[in-house]
Design an enzyme around this catalytic site. Structure first.
Site, short mmCIF file in Angstrom:
data_model
loop_
_atom_site.label_atom_id
_atom_site.label_comp_id
_atom_site.label_asym_id
_atom_site.label_seq_id
_atom_site.Cartn_x
_atom_site.Cartn_y
_atom_site.Cartn_z
N CYS A 90 0.82 -1.39 0.26
CA CYS A 90 0.48 -0.33 0.21
C CYS A 90 0.84 1.41 0.09
CB CYS A 90 -0.81 0.16 1.22
SG CYS A 90 -2.37 1.30 1.55
N HIS A 132 -9.11 -3.46 -2.81
CA HIS A 132 -8.30 -2.23 -1.60
C HIS A 132 -8.93 -0.88 -1.45
CE1 HIS A 132 -4.08 -1.83 -0.55
NE2 HIS A 132 -3.87 -0.79 -0.42
N GLU A 133 -9.08 -0.39 -2.71
CA GLU A 133 -8.68 0.49 -2.97
C GLU A 133 -10.26 1.14 -2.60
OE1 GLU A 133 -6.39 2.87 -3.42
OE2 GLU A 133 -5.02 0.91 -4.10
#
Length: 171
Positions: A90, A132-133
Site C-alpha cells: 500500500c 483494496h482501494e
C-alpha cells in the site's frame, strides 16, 4: 462523502491522484490517501503481467480504453466463489507487505467522471486492487484485513512507520 458534483474540479483532482499514483509506481490510489474524503479511487494495471479477466459494461474492452480507471461512488458485490490470499502492499505503508484474503471475483457498479454509470466484472489482481482501494474509501486499511500471524511478522515494520510518522508531525 459521496460525489454529487461532476465538473472540471473533479476532473483536475482525478488527474492529480493519477499522477501521484504513477509517480509512486503504484497500481491504485484512493482519494483519502491524498487528503480528500470523497468516494473516488483510481486503478491502473496496464503495465502488470498478472493474469486477470474483465467485462466492462458487457464487453471485453482493451485495457487501454478504460485505464487508468477512475471509479466514483463505487458499490462492490463479491462473487460467491472462494476467496484467496495474496501479498499486498500500500502506498500509505511504504515497504510493508502482507497476505490479505479477498474475494477472487467481483462486480462493481460505479460512475465515471461525467456521472455515467458503469458495471465492471473482474477477477484476479484487478478485483483485488479495486477491493483494496474501495476499502480505503470506507475507512478500512489492508492491515485491518490481515491475520494475526501476518501482523506479527510485520509488527516491527509497522511500529517503525508509526514512530517515523509521529516524528515527522512534530517537525
Amino acid at each position: 462523502m459521496r460525489v454529487t458534483v461532476f465538473n472540471s474540479s473533479l476532473q483536475a483532482f482525478s488527474e492529480k491522484i493519477i499522477d501521484t499514483m504513477h509517480n509512486a509506481a503504484g497500481i491504485g490510489i484512493a482519494a483519502q490517501q491524498v487528503g480528500e474524503a470523497v468516494q473516488l479511487c483510481v486503478v491502473d494495471l496496464r503495465k502488470m503481467r498478472e493474469s486477470f479477466d474483465w467485462e466492462f459494461d458487457g464487453a471485453h474492452l482493451p485495457l487501454n480504453l478504460f485505464m487508468p480507471l477512475v471509479v466514483v461512488n463505487p458499490k462492490i458485490q463479491a462473487a460467491a466463489q472462494p476467496t484467496s490470499f495474496y501479498e499486498e502492499g500500500c502506498l500509505s505503508f511504504p515497504g510493508i507487505r502482507g497476505d490479505v484474503e479477498r474475494a477472487g471475483e467481483i462486480t462493481i457498479k460505479f460512475q465515471d467522471l461525467h456521472s455515467v454509470p458503469h458495471v465492471l466484472r473482474c477477477n484476479g489482481l484487478l478485483a483485488r486492487c479495486i477491493q483494496h482501494e474501495v476499502d480505503h474509501l470506507n475507512g478500512v486499511l489492508f492491515i485491518d484485513r490481515m491475520g494475526k500471524s501476518t501482523l506479527a511478522r510485520i509488527g516491527e515494520a509497522l511500529k517503525a512507520l508509526k514512530k517515523q510518522t509521529r516524528d515527522a508531525r512534530k517537525r
